[in-house]
Structures are given as C-alpha cells and as structure tokens.
Design a protein around this motif. Structure first.
Motif, mmCIF file in Angstrom:
data_model
loop_
_atom_site.group_PDB
_atom_site.id
_atom_site.type_symbol
_atom_site.label_atom_id
_atom_site.label_comp_id
_atom_site.label_asym_id
_atom_site.label_seq_id
_atom_site.Cartn_x
_atom_site.Cartn_y
_atom_site.Cartn_z
ATOM 1 N N LEU A 284 0.804 -1.217 0.000
ATOM 2 C CA LEU A 284 0.000 0.000 0.000
ATOM 3 C C LEU A 284 0.841 1.273 0.000
ATOM 4 N N ILE A 285 2.090 1.187 0.455
ATOM 5 C CA ILE A 285 2.958 2.372 0.389
ATOM 6 C C ILE A 285 3.934 2.271 -0.787
ATOM 7 N N SER A 286 3.723 1.302 -1.675
ATOM 8 C CA SER A 286 4.633 1.157 -2.817
ATOM 9 C C SER A 286 4.689 2.404 -3.706
ATOM 10 N N PRO A 287 3.589 3.146 -3.911
ATOM 11 C CA PRO A 287 3.742 4.407 -4.668
ATOM 12 C C PRO A 287 4.672 5.399 -3.976
ATOM 13 N N THR A 288 4.600 5.449 -2.641
ATOM 14 C CA THR A 288 5.507 6.317 -1.886
ATOM 15 C C THR A 288 6.941 5.843 -2.028
ATOM 16 N N THR A 289 7.151 4.537 -1.921
ATOM 17 C CA THR A 289 8.490 3.968 -2.073
ATOM 18 C C THR A 289 9.039 4.251 -3.469
ATOM 19 N N PHE A 290 8.173 4.168 -4.456
ATOM 20 C CA PHE A 290 8.566 4.448 -5.843
ATOM 21 C C PHE A 290 9.039 5.884 -5.981
ATOM 22 N N PHE A 291 8.287 6.816 -5.418
ATOM 23 C CA PHE A 291 8.666 8.229 -5.478
ATOM 24 C C PHE A 291 9.987 8.468 -4.755
ATOM 25 N N VAL A 292 10.116 7.928 -3.554
ATOM 26 C CA VAL A 292 11.328 8.132 -2.759
ATOM 27 C C VAL A 292 12.545 7.545 -3.475
#
Length: 289
Positions: A204-212
C-alpha cells in the motif's frame, strides 16, 4: 466564468513556469549547444562536433568519477530508504510524533557546507567523535576521510544522516494514508506483525516507495557538496564524483564544452535510470483503487 478561472490558473502558474524556463530549460538548452563547442568561457566558441563526448569516454578520470558516483548510489540509496522507512514506522503510532518529525527533519534544512564541516570533525581519524566512541568499545577506527577504502562510505553515511528526515516524512505521509481497517482484518485472521508489514504495509505504500527511490537515485547521481567540502575529491580521487568532474572541468580547467558534454552524459544516465524504474514499476507498485 470558465475562461476567467483559466486565466487565474495561468496567473498563479506563471511564477513556477517562468522559474522552470529561466533556471532549468534555458540552461539545459544552452548546455546542450555548448557540449558541441570548444570554449574557455571567455573567447570565441568554435564548433567541435562530437569530439567533446568522445573525449569524455576516452578519459579515465571520467570513468573514475562515474564509478565513484555509482558506488555512492549503491551505498546511499538502499540503506537510506530502509532507515527512513524504519523510522517512519516507529513514529507512525506514537504520541508526539510531530516533535520527533521536526527533530529528524532539521538536518535537511541545514546547509551542506555546515553539515560537511561538522562531519569532518566527527569523522576525523585522529580525534573525531566516532573514532573516540569506537575506541571505548575496543575498536580501532579507520581514517574515514583519508583512506580510499572508507571515504565513499563516509560520504554515504553523512548523506543518509542528512537526508533521512526528508524521506522519513514522505514515508510517514504514506503510512498515515493506509486505512487501519486492513490491519484490523489481518489481526482477526491471525496475521503476525511481519505478515502485516509484508502483505499490507509494503504494497500500500509502494507508490511512496517508488517516489522516494526515484528522487534518491536522482539525488545520488548529483552528489557534489559533500565531496567538495570534506575531501576535495580525494584521496587519490576516491571521492571524485561525476558532478565534481563537471565542476572541475568547467571552473578549474575552463573547458566549458567538455564539461557540458559530461553534464549531458549525466543527464542521459539519470534519464535512463528513471525510465527503467517507470518501466518496471507496474510489477511492484500497487495503486489502491
């Protein structure tokens, strides 16, 4: 009414667009043109064709700088992301997280020169705080900034400490966007904390991880301040990064065309890595519907 709103929209966008044009697009275009020129910064420009690019690929110093930059990226990106995520998870459900968030974020707004000078004292091999602490544990600390084996590790350590607060805040925002109902359902089904982290938190936080990860890789390829302040590219060019090479070629050796060619190569490298990340993001980035 719609036309009026559109005009107001362009009005508020104008400062950002003008800034992007003046400080990014126009300099990028000028650097691209200059990469095909011979110019010392003062005299006449002469057309050089692709000789500046060929010269960079034939220059062992360029490859040394590229290797150091890649090594720094390998050291900094995964460890920095992992520590940032761990801190975000620790702060996500505790009281007073706003205070902790401020403390962790404070190094991010500190100037790179100040950070570099402080860490020069911390990492000093003779009387630095870190080696003093290691000596208390019976460990003989290395010469962090003057040993070719440790200098890039030292710079990566500094960068992780410096930027961990920024990535932590981004991760914390992503974690707070995950509904608690998922965890409640997982607890009812008997899922452990590790299973909840693996099957709920990470997807669920993979989009955040992708951005980071994208921002971290782009930033790592642009590392300069730390090496410039702490080691001046040494020892024996062990911390001589690609941006340092661009700077030295332009403002020390006054070969603006060659410097611009190196900058264009760096731009292409960053673009390729970014496109690769976007290409494979569908395999692990999950957007909540």
């Amino acid at each position: 009414m719609r036309k009026n709103n559109t005009l107001w929209g362009y009005f508020f966008l104008a400062p950002q667009l003008l800034g992007l044009l003046a400080f990014s697009l126009i300099p990028l275009g000028f650097a691209l043109v200059l990469s095909f020129m011979n110019w010392d910064g003062f005299g006449e420009k002469t057309f050089a064709g692709f000789s500046n690019f060929i010269g960079q690929f034939q220059n062992p110093v360029f490859w040394k700088a590229l290797w150091n930059t890649a090594l720094y990226t390998i050291l900094y990106v995964p460890v920095g992301i992992a520590i940032s995520l761990l801190l975000a998870i620790m702060l996500n459900n505790i009281k007073g997280k706003e205070i902790y968030r401020v403390f962790y974020f404070m190094p991010v707004v500190t100037s790179s020169v100040s950070v570099g000078v402080i860490w020069m004292w911390i990492l000093n091999g003779d009387f630095g705080i870190l080696n003093q602490f290691l000596a208390m544990l019976g460990i003989d600390g290395p010469q962090w900034l003057t040993d070719t084996r440790w200098v890039m590790i030292s710079i990566a350590m500094l960068s992780i400490w410096w930027q961990v607060g920024y990535n932590m805040v981004i991760f914390l925002a992503g974690l707070q966007g995950v509904s608690k109902s998922y965890y409640e359902a997982a607890q009812i089904d008997g899922a452990s904390k590790i299973q909840q982290f693996r099957h709920i938190t990470l997807p669920l936080i993979s989009p955040t991880t992708f951005f980071v990860s994208i921002m971290a890789i782009i930033g790592s390829f642009q590392v300069f301040d730390q090496a410039f302040v702490m080691t001046n590219g040494g020892p024996a060019k062990a911390s001589y990064t690609l941006v340092y090479h661009i700077y030295e070629t332009a403002f020390v050796n006054f070969r603006m065309g060659e410097s611009s060619a190196a900058a264009m190569i760096l731009f292409v490298i960053i673009l390729i890595f970014t496109l690769i990340q976007f290409k494979f993001s569908d395999r692990w980035v999950h957007y909540e519907s």
